[in-house]
Design an enzyme around this catalytic site. Structure first.
Site, mmCIF file in Angstrom:
data_model
loop_
_atom_site.group_PDB
_atom_site.id
_atom_site.type_symbol
_atom_site.label_atom_id
_atom_site.label_comp_id
_atom_site.label_asym_id
_atom_site.label_seq_id
_atom_site.Cartn_x
_atom_site.Cartn_y
_atom_site.Cartn_z
ATOM 1 N N ASP A 136 44.285 47.500 25.263
ATOM 2 C CA ASP A 136 43.787 46.325 25.983
ATOM 3 C C ASP A 136 44.006 46.378 27.489
ATOM 4 O O ASP A 136 43.833 45.383 28.168
ATOM 5 C CB ASP A 136 44.443 45.049 25.416
ATOM 6 C CG ASP A 136 43.737 43.789 25.902
ATOM 7 O OD1 ASP A 136 42.491 43.817 25.994
ATOM 8 O OD2 ASP A 136 44.417 42.797 26.201
ATOM 9 N N CYS A 190 29.065 39.174 7.229
ATOM 10 C CA CYS A 190 29.003 37.757 7.589
ATOM 11 C C CYS A 190 27.973 36.997 6.751
ATOM 12 O O CYS A 190 28.141 35.794 6.507
ATOM 13 C CB CYS A 190 28.657 37.605 9.072
ATOM 14 S SG CYS A 190 30.014 37.993 10.201
ATOM 15 N N CYS A 193 26.760 32.937 6.714
ATOM 16 C CA CYS A 193 27.821 32.068 7.243
ATOM 17 C C CYS A 193 27.720 31.933 8.758
ATOM 18 O O CYS A 193 27.472 32.905 9.468
ATOM 19 C CB CYS A 193 29.183 32.644 6.855
ATOM 20 S SG CYS A 193 30.587 31.675 7.462
ATOM 21 N N CYS A 196 31.989 29.993 12.298
ATOM 22 C CA CYS A 196 32.610 30.285 13.597
ATOM 23 C C CYS A 196 31.752 29.765 14.742
ATOM 24 O O CYS A 196 32.280 29.348 15.784
ATOM 25 C CB CYS A 196 32.861 31.779 13.743
ATOM 26 S SG CYS A 196 31.380 32.816 13.640
ATOM 27 N N CYS A 200 32.796 25.827 17.347
ATOM 28 C CA CYS A 200 33.162 25.995 18.761
ATOM 29 C C CYS A 200 32.964 24.690 19.530
ATOM 30 O O CYS A 200 31.841 24.180 19.620
ATOM 31 C CB CYS A 200 32.332 27.111 19.395
ATOM 32 S SG CYS A 200 32.755 27.381 21.134
ATOM 33 N N CYS A 216 33.926 29.591 26.935
ATOM 34 C CA CYS A 216 34.961 29.807 25.915
ATOM 35 C C CYS A 216 36.285 29.209 26.367
ATOM 36 O O CYS A 216 36.729 29.417 27.503
ATOM 37 C CB CYS A 216 35.108 31.308 25.669
ATOM 38 S SG CYS A 216 36.446 31.742 24.536
ATOM 39 N N CYS A 243 42.361 29.691 22.254
ATOM 40 C CA CYS A 243 41.735 28.909 21.191
ATOM 41 C C CYS A 243 41.549 29.812 19.986
ATOM 42 O O CYS A 243 41.149 30.975 20.128
ATOM 43 C CB CYS A 243 40.389 28.370 21.674
ATOM 44 S SG CYS A 243 39.463 27.427 20.438
ATOM 45 N N CYS A 246 37.312 29.628 16.150
ATOM 46 C CA CYS A 246 36.309 30.477 15.514
ATOM 47 C C CYS A 246 36.939 31.521 14.601
ATOM 48 O O CYS A 246 36.321 31.964 13.630
ATOM 49 C CB CYS A 246 35.418 31.142 16.560
ATOM 50 S SG CYS A 246 36.263 32.294 17.674
ATOM 51 N N CYS A 250 37.058 31.442 9.602
ATOM 52 C CA CYS A 250 36.394 32.550 8.918
ATOM 53 C C CYS A 250 36.826 32.612 7.456
ATOM 54 O O CYS A 250 38.018 32.684 7.145
ATOM 55 C CB CYS A 250 36.727 33.874 9.603
ATOM 56 S SG CYS A 250 35.957 35.308 8.814
#
Length: 376
Positions: A136, A190, A193, A196, A200, A216, A243, A246, A250
């Site tokens: 990262d 997914c 669905c 998510c 939001c 976001c 946050c 989302c 799931c």
């Protein structure tokens, strides 16, 4: 693919799991070209906001071999940080602050990177070649690589989803010049669905598989350096760092397990900290509370800014005293947030009286605008 490549790949993944990683897979270093076009479209639309670092090294970010031409394989690792409680529950406790799951204890970089280095040394000592490790902090698109390595797929919220770990995986990468047998990419599961997308609060997803970071809450509370735009303040609720909405909804999380690593389990002090206490933090107290935490990198001023917005959303007039003490804070971004919070908590006449008593020193650097925009 040679038998040696298959054997090496199997051994590398076994060693990674023995070192404490929860998932391991291998992707070829020449990633699919559509990744570069998706990144370019994201940047061209300005959806990265003020995250200039994404644009500055976009060419290297687009493909592993653009970052390191000699790389042949990427070993992708995942470390589970699954929470022991529903992250959405805290949102109902308006006088407490909601901190993103990943930031409630030790900074994951401090846990993942040493393990990556240990694995990298093992690879070199066992099979030779050169290695580089990333977690990262470099222009590496970990999520597409993790998908190519079979760890999961990028869901409609653009985050990685694992059939075994749900949404809760920290990612790290070991680039190597060795040609290791790659794993099959994970397919998208997914289906129809869209939980998510629908949950939001700020409508940050223009379409499935697309994110506008500027909307976001994680971006607004962490990356955004100035006042949070008015249109998002009420929607932030009591989220004071990041946050999880989302991620938390799931349905694949039903297979997730709690984090095994003790240092990734939530510290008691950060599960539901009182907003009143957090608003009173000075720099020394902030650093002490968030030592070795990812929150510490945010800095005290932006963190208290977030806390004050959350207090404004609490609907609790009893917290007005905690806000008043921040009207003369040294940081303009804190003073401005305090003005807004006070406008949400006090009746119009009481707020007008507070505005009449404001000192000139409290009215600079945009703070005057906050006073003027607030209800009379």
């Amino acid at each position: 693919m040679s038998a040696d490549a298959v054997s090496m790949a199997r051994a590398v993944k076994a060693e990674a799991l023995a070192l404490g990683f929860d998932a391991a897979g291998i992707a070829p270093a020449d990633t699919a070209p559509e990744r570069a076009s998706r990144l370019a479209a994201f940047l061209d639309a300005g959806r990265h906001g003020d995250m200039d670092w994404m644009e500055n090294r976009a060419a290297q970010r687009a493909a592993p071999q653009a970052l390191w031409p000699e790389a042949k394989s990427v070993v992708m690792l995942g470390l589970n940080y699954g929470p022991d409680e529903n992250p959405l529950d805290i949102l109902q406790r308006k006088s407490a602050g909601a901190i993103s799951v990943y930031a409630k204890n030790r900074d994951y970089h401090d846990i993942v990177k040493p393990r990556l280095k240990t694995l990298a040394r093992w690879i070199v000592s066992s099979y030779g070649g050169d290695v580089k490790v990333f977690v990262d902090t470099a222009p590496v698109m970990e999520k597409p690589l993790a998908e190519n390595a079979g760890l999961g797929w990028q869901g409609k919220h653009t985050n990685l989803v694992s059939r075994e770990k749900g949404s809760w995986l920290f990612l790290g990468a070991v680039f190597t010049t060795l040609a290791l047998a790659p794993d099959a990419p994970e397919a998208d599961h997914c289906g129809q669905c869209r939980r998510c997308l629908d949950i939001c609060p700020t409508a940050a997803f223009p379409a499935p598989y697309q994110l506008d970071a500027r909307r976001c809450i994680s971006y607004l509370t962490i990356e955004n350096k100035g006042p949070i735009p008015h249109e998002f303040r009420e929607k932030i609720g009591n989220r004071i760092y990041g946050c999880d909405d989302c991620l938390a909804v799931c349905p694949w999380n039903k297979f997730a397990q709690d984090a095994r690593e003790q240092q990734l389990q939530a510290r008691e002090a950060l599960k539901a900290p009182r907003l009143e206490d957090l608003a009173a933090l000075d720099d020394t107290a902030f650093r002490a509370l968030f030592t070795k935490s990812a929150v510490k990198r945010l800095g005290r001023d932006r963190f208290v800014r977030n806390v004050l917005y959350a207090i404004g959303n609490s609907g609790d007039p009893g917290l007005a005293a905690a806000v008043r003490s921040r009207l003369s804070d040294e940081a303009a971004v804190v003073r401005g947030a305090a003005v807004w919070a006070l406008s949400q908590l006090l009746p119009p006449d009481a707020f007008a009286a507070a505005r009449a008593l404001a000192l000139p020193a409290e009215m600079d650097e945009g703070v005057r605008t906050e006073w003027n925009q607030a209800p009379a």
